[in-house]
Write an enzyme that holds these catalytic residues in place. Structure first.
Site, PDB file in Angstrom:
ATOM      1  N   HIS A 217       0.839  -1.201   0.000  1.00 11.68           N
ATOM      2  CA  HIS A 217       0.000   0.000   0.000  1.00 11.68           C
ATOM      3  C   HIS A 217       0.872   1.249   0.000  1.00 11.68           C
ATOM      4  O   HIS A 217       0.418   2.332   0.334  1.00 11.68           O
ATOM      5  CB  HIS A 217      -0.902   0.054   1.230  1.00 11.68           C
ATOM      6  CG  HIS A 217      -1.587  -1.227   1.524  1.00 11.68           C
ATOM      7  ND1 HIS A 217      -1.133  -2.116   2.459  1.00 11.68           N
ATOM      8  CD2 HIS A 217      -2.686  -1.789   0.971  1.00 11.68           C
ATOM      9  CE1 HIS A 217      -1.945  -3.160   2.492  1.00 11.68           C
ATOM     10  NE2 HIS A 217      -2.883  -2.997   1.599  1.00 11.68           N
ATOM     11  N   GLY A 402      -8.328   9.058   4.115  1.00 11.05           N
ATOM     12  CA  GLY A 402      -9.331  10.012   3.631  1.00 11.05           C
ATOM     13  C   GLY A 402     -10.484   9.296   2.953  1.00 11.05           C
ATOM     14  O   GLY A 402     -11.661   9.554   3.230  1.00 11.05           O
ATOM     15  N   ILE A 403     -10.153   8.351   2.063  1.00 12.92           N
ATOM     16  CA  ILE A 403     -11.198   7.607   1.347  1.00 12.92           C
ATOM     17  C   ILE A 403     -12.046   6.804   2.330  1.00 12.92           C
ATOM     18  O   ILE A 403     -13.277   6.784   2.255  1.00 12.92           O
ATOM     19  CB  ILE A 403     -10.548   6.653   0.318  1.00 12.92           C
ATOM     20  CG1 ILE A 403      -9.814   7.457  -0.762  1.00 12.92           C
ATOM     21  CG2 ILE A 403     -11.586   5.744  -0.307  1.00 12.92           C
ATOM     22  CD1 ILE A 403      -9.054   6.586  -1.745  1.00 12.92           C
ATOM     23  N   GLY A 404     -11.383   6.155   3.279  1.00 16.68           N
ATOM     24  CA  GLY A 404     -12.095   5.311   4.228  1.00 16.68           C
ATOM     25  C   GLY A 404     -13.024   6.126   5.111  1.00 16.68           C
ATOM     26  O   GLY A 404     -14.180   5.740   5.356  1.00 16.68           O
ATOM     27  N   THR A 444      -8.778   0.271   9.595  1.00 11.28           N
ATOM     28  CA  THR A 444      -8.706   0.524  11.028  1.00 11.28           C
ATOM     29  C   THR A 444      -9.680   1.618  11.432  1.00 11.28           C
ATOM     30  O   THR A 444     -10.379   1.513  12.439  1.00 11.28           O
ATOM     31  CB  THR A 444      -7.274   0.974  11.396  1.00 11.28           C
ATOM     32  OG1 THR A 444      -6.362   0.074  10.792  1.00 11.28           O
ATOM     33  CG2 THR A 444      -7.079   0.964  12.892  1.00 11.28           C
ATOM     34  N   GLY A 486      -7.529  -1.734  19.717  1.00 11.91           N
ATOM     35  CA  GLY A 486      -6.374  -1.602  18.819  1.00 11.91           C
ATOM     36  C   GLY A 486      -5.051  -1.816  19.529  1.00 11.91           C
ATOM     37  O   GLY A 486      -3.999  -1.771  18.897  1.00 11.91           O
ATOM     38  N   ASP A 556      -0.497  12.351  12.651  1.00  8.10           N
ATOM     39  CA  ASP A 556      -1.239  11.123  12.391  1.00  8.10           C
ATOM     40  C   ASP A 556      -2.619  11.468  11.842  1.00  8.10           C
ATOM     41  O   ASP A 556      -3.360  12.262  12.454  1.00  8.10           O
ATOM     42  CB  ASP A 556      -1.390  10.319  13.684  1.00  8.10           C
ATOM     43  CG  ASP A 556      -2.232   9.091  13.442  1.00  8.10           C
ATOM     44  OD1 ASP A 556      -1.727   8.172  12.775  1.00  8.10           O
ATOM     45  OD2 ASP A 556      -3.405   9.061  13.860  1.00  8.10           O
TER      46      ASP A 556
END
Lengths: 579, 579
Positions: A217, A402-404, A444, A486, A556
């Site tokens: 990725h 961003g997409i997620g 995540t 997590g 982050d």
């Protein structure tokens, strides 16, 4: 770059549709991915694999006789949700237990583990073997922390063959662990891929240069060098993979039998790979290794990323027999599968029962209206910042944040509106938003936002008036649930770095008697400052670490998006109190 | 772009080595390409396919049970030479006749036909079926003039299955012709590939645009449009391929059974193709067509060119049974091949007998020294101009002219020196140079320069003094041989346009009493002027024409290189006479 799509947000769903239409001989679509369209006469252990989309033939292309029974197919580069994994696993279950197997990434671990918990709670024996073959994602003595890349194939193939051979779940699990222990991969890349609808590649490597150890990725590698000759690359691969630390325990190189897999990531083509392979074959043979069933092709891609990896599977007699067993899937076929032994499966019921909306009080319904407005504002702020969030995520991570977040927040808003229109209260609205975010957002961030919304909702209920203390308690619980989920702590450069000060400040201020709005404002400021401060931290959870890496100077993305969301919700709270 | 190689000129040879090392289960290397490593117990008709390299899995990847028996593998984008085809065919022969099948390009037709003539002269029954599936390379009523692209697969698969089913050569030929008649392909492209060692792509399409009908070597298409959506592309494909003119004779669309093959050219990946396929499947089904065994993947590539094509094979009962029969090759596997019915083949003798050097006179040996110097000069002028020749070839053709001429002239010089050192005369030196050029240069230019050198050599002999009239006669015969060989005439925009005035002027001036040097100088000038004039001509032989094309304003690279070579030889003749 990726050029052909209809709407970028529908890419994965439409891809799965087309995949199933072209490959109905092997697979059938179920909620969350695919399962085999045939079954063997005797039930076996079921192997369920999965991961994000964009890595074809991983994962759906590996479903069929002798390999996987089902694949949970997530969104682009994003883990499938727990619901997706669970749905595929149930559709693939034959009553002899389920092995879940996937490449080790934080998002996948979260979702697959949640699914495993649910399956076990239902009495289904379910185990997990993660693939950890990428030698550059952690040192050899911490193999368990490594990422999974093209070595997925060896673990899946061995596990699938063990299941087909009638092994019980203990045996299939043991074989998969053995295959993973004996699989090592090294990858290099020349250019990154551009996700559908994105303006820029996920990462770039300067012209004429090659990144070593870069993830599928775009996760950072360990070095960058001038592009070597084909022979030079073959030498680099073999030298690294024959280093002492990478030889599995108990294996002697001299006389070893090895399956070499030269994998193209997308636009490095077979012609080039065959030239590299010729050198690899000579070097391995010179080292006294016997090559078994070499594979040169595309087994785990990253759209059209220009990259190539070499995987070595160090055989013993059992692994050789399992590796060599017949398999027949859309993208991996070997040996002779007697298709007359397979029968078409009956219809598979994977429909999810209609949601029942619990009764709600008028107070709670009013609160639900504000919650839906807040979600609308969250969606708007994410839309506005999705490109920037993707950009900062691409620097240290896989670029899908961003997409997620966009996909997740859109789905959450849609679900929340439906729920509100049916008369739902605060908890029900948040629960439906949570499920939708987790299911459609993937990765995540999808899992974590699902946990946050669900946990806050549990504290609000459907019948009680929404009080400041309940909100603060909900966020305090959510903070803890996310950290448990997590396994991240403050300082790991994850969204916990802004979630913790947000929840803590909110709790303190509410306890001190502030109004919810004032407390939320202070908490938002704390979250924003904490998010900014993550720019100076070393990356932690969210991806495997590479050797000797440094802080990359960007914040982050999960911490940043939490702070943005907190600020957007504050505006809604203020507007609601003005009325 | 292509990044991994050692030396660009060794690319194809090293690629074949690696291919064979990875795929020894299916193929064995022979001079000129590969043949199967196993044989079936009963001999069958042999299917020999081939073409240039750079199109993997075409052609070597399609050799194995149920498909081809051998593949002649030429250099990059260049036809294999006649010697290569012949060698592979002999190694693949089982005594029941040979079918040659390949995509229709001028260079391939020249070399395969020459090989067929030699095989027939040896009493081997040999037939040819060329593949002509590209609907944009000529109108539907001239299907025979079309190029072969991804439809290669359907013709090869049907012919290979017919051979495996025990058909005689008449039957295999008939089935292959039927498959070709019922195969149509439409292709589009977004970017071109860059050949190993080249500085620039073979062609480019503007960002955001899509070329329609562009060939697999970058041959010009018919139109350029904005990149459509995935659905839009699916609609474009189906609309064009269901046009009345493209429905094979005797087929009714309603109720037809069709194999759809969605082929990626290199860097358009499966994810994108599956989205396009979903729309194609819907549209074909809406038209009343039943889809049989859909194929989505890479079957005929062009390195990492970003392009995609749709092929439709319109089945009848026989074609369906042959298409569906089992096959097991490095890159195409379907159904269940009973490998116990295959036995490993004995060693294959494909060594070529040592050349015997005929006796030569001192005069002829002296002339041979000058000929070798002339070949050295040819090599130098080609080296200097190879990039430019490639560039002008890329505008109207496949861009391989510079590379092919370089490879051919280098091989010719090497062979000529060896021959000269063994004491050969003029004819023998030219014959060995001719064989080497044709064999290593590949493509149309390799074949033609082989013919020229061989023909001139035949007129010079090994024992006679070299006189001007013999040289002029030799070139006159070469002119005629090239025109017969390539079926090109003056004005077709081929190298004949400069060869003819060169040979004619030389003959006239020598007959008029000029010295060889004066006559050659006049002939060179005529060749140069004629080569320049080809810039205003419409293209002819050398590739299939597209609809309504115009002169592209550049000279024919073959005509240009002939004029360059004539001028370089003139310098050598002058220097030799000065001594």
């Amino acid at each position: 770059m990726t050029r052909l799509w209809n709407e970028p947000e529908n890419f994965a769903d439409e891809m799965i549709d087309g995949f199933v239409r072209a490959n109905g001989r092997w697979v059938r679509k179920v909620s969350g991915g695919v399962t085999r369209s045939t079954r063997s006469e005797e039930p076996t252990v079921s192997l369920v694999i999965g991961g994000g989309s964009g890595h074809y033939p991983a994962f759906g292309g590996l479903v069929g006789h002798g390999l996987a029974h089902g694949a949970a197919m997530g969104n682009l580069f994003a883990s499938p949700s727990a619901q997706q994994v669970e749905s595929v696993a149930r559709a693939s279950d034959q009553g002899r237990g389920i092995l879940l197997s996937y490449g080790k990434y934080a998002g996948d671990v979260l979702h697959f583990t949640e699914a495993q918990d649910k399956l076990r709670a239902d009495g289904i024996d379910c185990r997990t073997v993660t693939v950890t073959d990428d030698i550059f994602s952690a040192p050899a003595d911490e193999k368990d922390r490594r990422r999974g890349i093209a070595g997925d194939l060896t673990v899946f193939k061995v596990a699938g063959a063990a299941a087909a051979a009638g092994y019980d779940l203990d045996g299939v699990e043991r074989a998969a662990i053995l295959a993973n222990d004996r699989t090592r991969t090294m990858g290099v890349a020349f250019t990154g891929c551009t996700l559908p609808g994105a303006d820029e590649p996920l990462f770039s490597v300067p012209e004429g240069r090659m990144a070593i150890g870069l993830g599928i990725h775009g996760e950072p590698g360990i070095d960058e060098v001038d592009i070597p000759t084909a022979d030079g690359l073959g030498e680099m691969f073999v030298e690294r993979l024959l280093a002492d630390a990478e030889i599995p325990d108990g294996v002697s190189v001299q006389g070893a039998r090895v399956v070499p897999i030269l994998n193209g990531l997308g636009s490095v083509k077979n012609e080039e790979m065959y030239i590299v392979f010729a050198r690899i074959a000579t070097l391995l043979e010179d080292a006294g290794i016997e090559l078994v069933d070499p594979q040169v092709g595309e087994f785990c891609t990253s759209f059209d990323m220009a990259g190539v990896s070499l995987t070595l599977l160090w055989l013993d007699d059992e692994l050789e027999s399992l590796w060599s067993a017949p398999a027949d899937t859309p993208a991996f076929r070997t040996g002779s599968v007697d298709s007359t032994s397979l029968v078409e499966r009956d219809e598979i019921d994977d429909s999810i029962a209609d949601e029942v909306i619990p009764d709600a009080s008028d107070d709670s319904r009013r609160a639900a209206t504000t919650i839906v407005k807040a979600l609308d504002a969250v969606k708007a702020v994410i839309d506005e910042n999705a490109d920037e969030l993707g950009r900062i995520d691409a620097i240290a991570g896989d670029g899908d944040h961003g997409i997620g977040m966009k996909r997740g927040s859109h789905a959450a808003v849609d679900a929340a509106h439906v729920s509100l229109d049916k008369g739902a209260g605060a908890q029900s609205v948040l629960a439906s938003a949570a499920d939708a975010w987790s299911n459609k957002g993937g990765g995540t961030s999808g899992a974590i936002w699902g946990v946050i919304l669900r946990t806050v909702g549990e504290h609000l209920g459907n019948t009680d008036a929404v009080e400041s203390a309940r909100v603060a308690d909900g966020l305090g619980s959510a903070r803890q649930a996310v950290m448990d989920f997590g396994k991240a702590k403050v300082g790991d450069k994850t969204m916990v770095d802004s979630l913790a000060p947000f929840a803590d400040t909110l709790t303190e201020r509410v306890a001190a008697g502030d109004t919810l709005i004032d407390a939320w404002a202070a908490a938002s400021t704390a979250a924003k400052n904490a998010a900014d401060a993550t720019a100076d931290m070393m990356p932690g959870m969210g991806r495997a670490r590479s050797h000797g890496e440094k802080s990359l100077g960007v914040a982050d993305p999960g911490a940043v998006s939490l702070a943005m969301i907190a600020a957007a919700v504050l505006d809604v709270l203020r507007a609601a109190s003005d009325h």
